[in-house]
Design a protein around this motif. Structure first.
Motif: not given
Lengths: 256, 254
Positions: A144, A147-148, A150-152, B56, B61-62, B78-80, B82
């Protein structure tokens, strides 16, 4: 203070037993000298032994620092892509299996006598655990968090410096602790072959000389000093690990 | 970016989205779903049904094997969040919340200020210097939420964010999240397996089937705009929960 007490007591009791038994059973001095003789040898040969310890220590520390640098860099490279790993990893394993004593003469051919080939010998035996642990550490990064980043839109460099290396740090330190002891062993073995004799003899060369002369007490003194060197290096790495990890990693936190 | 976000959020469109994992396991099958700007949608489904995969996919992310995922007007914000906090253990709370802005290259002063504001919003204003290992589960989750809010997201994706917390903490955080959304009106996709949570938070509940995830029902939530803890004891709320339970049972989800 209190933590140091049990090992100190064990050390004293062990030496007392050793002393008593060697006298009681009249063990020949060339086989197993009592601790008192070893201490005496340490005192009478303080000059060459301390000079030897300095030389061996220098070589071991140089080899260790080189192994830490190259090992982490190689680990980062290997963990960067599967194809790099497949191409390079088998050969690093080879590094582990190559018999050091057999290639020490080769090091003399390449680097001559003195500190340099000895440091290289220390490097060769201590780099492997650093590589393996670095790779393992980098591989275990929390998905995760990847992922984080990558997202930012984190760059490769930011990912490495702000996520992957810090995440791998506990594993890297574990590798460095193993490498610390191995570096001294590598240096001593390297000195069997590549050290100068006489004035500039390291602990390994001194040990070899003392053994040939059947001065077992001096041999013990040299071996003891070499072990102390390894211990000192290990303790140094441990202190660095504690400093770096104490805030956040369970391995370096005080347990109630 | 000021402390007050501009109103509005991103718009999300999924069209016939399908995701198959290597080995042939179908996680998401033919999902079509539109989420309007500023809408709060709960995605309700059983554990392991492919909800996370769906989220995702929305986050980019996918990638889907078939279908289209479109996110518009997100402006990259965009924020995620978990299921677990997933903070960087070597950073204190403040530095953790600063991270997204740091990665986007915001200047130090600005990101510090934004992080402090976000932490104050989630009630962690006096724990800035503490490390994750020194926090309770609830506090860690709050920090994680602050890390998502600090970028003033136009699309907030939450993947069972409070599932690991105790009931009381979870209810409190639900209430706070709802208030945050009311003030900011970002688009929220909230994945959960809790009927009560979905009913309390959302304007619309999308029910998914067990794996592979398909949309099997959409339930509009006609509850008052202002939602506080007392809402959970009202008749209307409990009717809604029962209705959701009925839908879930009908479609065979556990």
């Amino acid at each position: 203070m209190r933590k140091g007490l049990p090992p100190l007591a064990a050390f004293l009791v062990g030496n007392a037993l050793w002393e008593a038994l060697t006298h009681l059973l009249q063990v020949p001095l060339y086989l197993l000298p009592p601790p008192s003789r070893i201490a005496a040898a340490l005192a009478t040969h303080a000059a060459p032994l301390s000079r030897g310890a300095l030389l061996t220590g220098q070589a071991a520390v140089s080899g260790f620092v080189l192994a830490a640098t190259v090992g982490v860099a190689a680990g980062v490279l290997i963990a960067s892509a599967r194809w790099v790993e497949r191409a390079v990893y088998p050969f690093t394993v080879l590094l582990q299996t190559v018999p050091l004593v057999a290639i020490a003469p080769l090091l003399v051919v390449w680097f001559g006598y003195g500190v340099r080939p000895v440091a290289v010998a220390a490097f060769i035996v201590s780099v492997f655990p650093v590589i393996v642990n670095t790779v393992t550490g980098l591989r275990s990064v929390d998905p995760p968090l990847e992922d984080l980043f990558r997202l930012y839109g984190a760059s490769c460099w930011a990912r490495l410096v702000k996520l992957r290396l810090p995440w791998a740090l506990p594993a890297i330190f574990a590798g460095l602790k193993v490498a610390a002891g191995l570096a001294v062993i590598g240096a001593v073995v390297g000195e069997f072959v590549a050290s100068y004799a006489g004035e500039d003899a390291g602990l390994g060369m001194l040990a070899l000389t003392f053994a040939r002369e059947s001065h077992t007490d001096r041999l013990f003194a040299a071996v003891g000093l070499a072990s102390l060197l390894g211990l000192a290096l290990f303790v140094g790495v441990g202190a660095a690990a504690r400093l770096a990890l104490r805030h956040w990693h369970a391995s370096e936190q005080e347990r109630p | 970016m000021g402390a007050e976000a501009q109103a509005g959020g991103a718009q999300v469109e999924l069209e016939g989205v399908r995701r198959v994992f290597p080995g042939g396991m179908v996680a998401v099958e033919e999902v079509t779903l539109t989420v309007a700007a500023g809408e709060f949608v709960a995605i309700l489904g059983p554990s392991g049904c492919g909800k996370s995969t769906l989220l995702r996919l929305v986050a980019g992310l996918d990638l889907p094997q078939a279908g289209r995922v479109r996110v518009e007007r997100a402006q990259g914000r965009v924020a995620y969040v978990f299921q677990d906090a997933h903070l960087l253990p070597w950073r204190n709370v403040l530095a953790n919340v600063e991270l997204p802005l740091e990665l986007k290259g915001a200047p130090r002063g600005e990101r510090r200020q934004a992080a402090q504001a976000a932490l104050a919003q989630v009630g962690l204003g006096d724990a800035l210097q503490r490390f994750p290992a020194q926090l309770s589960g609830g506090m860690r989750m709050r920090a994680s939420l602050a890390r998502a809010l600090v970028t003033e997201p136009r699309l907030l994706l939450l993947d069972e964010p409070f599932a690991a917390l105790d009931e009381l903490t979870r209810s409190r955080l639900d209430e706070e999240l709802y208030e945050l959304w009311r003030r900011r009106r970002m688009t929220v996709l909230f994945v959960t397996h809790s009927l009560v949570e979905a009913a309390f938070l959302a304007q619309r509940v999308v029910v998914l089937s067990p794996r592979p995830a398909r949309v099997v029902a959409e339930v509009g939530v006609a509850l008052p705009e202002a939602r506080t803890a007392s809402l959970r004891t009202t008749v209307a709320f409990n009717q809604l929960v029962r209705r959701l339970a009925g839908v879930v049972r009908e479609w065979g989800t556990p």
